[in-house]
Design an enzyme around this catalytic site. Structure first.
Site, mmCIF file in Angstrom:
data_model
loop_
_atom_site.group_PDB
_atom_site.id
_atom_site.type_symbol
_atom_site.label_atom_id
_atom_site.label_comp_id
_atom_site.label_asym_id
_atom_site.label_seq_id
_atom_site.Cartn_x
_atom_site.Cartn_y
_atom_site.Cartn_z
ATOM 1 N N HIS A 122 0.832 -1.206 0.000
ATOM 2 C CA HIS A 122 0.000 0.000 0.000
ATOM 3 C C HIS A 122 0.869 1.259 0.000
ATOM 4 O O HIS A 122 0.430 2.324 -0.440
ATOM 5 C CB HIS A 122 -0.916 0.038 1.227
ATOM 6 C CG HIS A 122 -1.968 -1.021 1.235
ATOM 7 N ND1 HIS A 122 -1.737 -2.283 1.705
ATOM 8 C CD2 HIS A 122 -3.256 -0.992 0.815
ATOM 9 C CE1 HIS A 122 -2.835 -3.002 1.592
ATOM 10 N NE2 HIS A 122 -3.771 -2.238 1.051
ATOM 11 N N ASP A 193 -4.988 -5.991 -7.565
ATOM 12 C CA ASP A 193 -5.137 -5.320 -6.277
ATOM 13 C C ASP A 193 -5.412 -3.844 -6.580
ATOM 14 O O ASP A 193 -5.291 -3.392 -7.715
ATOM 15 C CB ASP A 193 -3.861 -5.490 -5.456
ATOM 16 C CG ASP A 193 -4.130 -5.403 -3.953
ATOM 17 O OD1 ASP A 193 -5.208 -4.920 -3.568
ATOM 18 O OD2 ASP A 193 -3.252 -5.826 -3.179
#
Length: 199
Positions: A122, A193
């Site tokens: 992330h 993702d």
């Protein structure tokens, strides 16, 4: 009857519980893995799948199929069924079948594997410098189990695996996808993702 559009949810259970007060809060994957009974993981997934389907959800971005083999992993942790790839594989396969029985499509993640990283995709780009043999013995085990259990979709990881592709992270790598399609025989849907992650 086919729906006009598909609704997805990122509903892993445990710490990542997206249904608020509308669903049953089951133990997370690490707790289910520690119980040592894959049937419990299958039952939890089936029940969660039924609740998601009742809410109009068709696709669930779970289970996490990563074996958490690196104790310094900052992001997977409790989201994993454990650190033993073979045992994780049993729980992943049970969850895939459970979600299907519950009426939703499971999307095991994050291929080729996010369990042996020391960075969070992330916030940065993790690099996993394992040989192909090492990947086959660890990262790929649970994904093979998911495929064998009938997984119709998999989620790719924003992680660089130089053994497979020195230039592109898995999500953007034709080499990684070709390996998954060819060597591992997966012919289902691939889902990236989140594309707003810093990796």
């Amino acid at each position: 009857q086919k729906p006009d559009f598909l609704v997805s949810a990122d509903h892993e259970g445990g710490a990542l519980f997206t249904q608020g007060k509308l669903g049953t809060r089951f133990p997370g994957n690490m707790a289910l893995g520690a119980a040592g009974n894959p049937e419990l993981s299958g039952t939890a997934a089936r029940s969660a799948g039924r609740e998601l389907a009742a809410a109009g959800v068709h696709i669930n971005f779970g289970p996490v199929a990563d074996a958490n083999t690196n104790p310094n992993n900052p992001i997977i942790g409790l989201r994993s069924f454990g650190e033993d790839p073979a045992k994780v594989a049993e729980h992943v396969a049970a969850a895939v079948r459970g979600y299907a029985d519950g009426g939703v499509v499971a999307v095991p993640k994050h291929f080729p594997g996010h369990g042996d990283t020391e960075k969070d995709s992330h916030t940065s780009l993790p690099v996993v410098r394992k040989t192909l043999s090492e990947l086959e013995k660890a990262e790929f085990v649970s994904f093979r189990a998911a495929i064998d259990a009938g997984a119709q979709a998999l989620m790719t990881a924003h992680i660089l695996f130089p053994t497979l592709d020195e230039e592109y992270p898995a999500t953007l790598s034709k080499k990684v996808i070709d390996y998954l399609r060819g060597r591992m025989g997966f012919n289902g849907v691939l889902i990236s993702d989140s594309m707003d992650m810093e990796a």
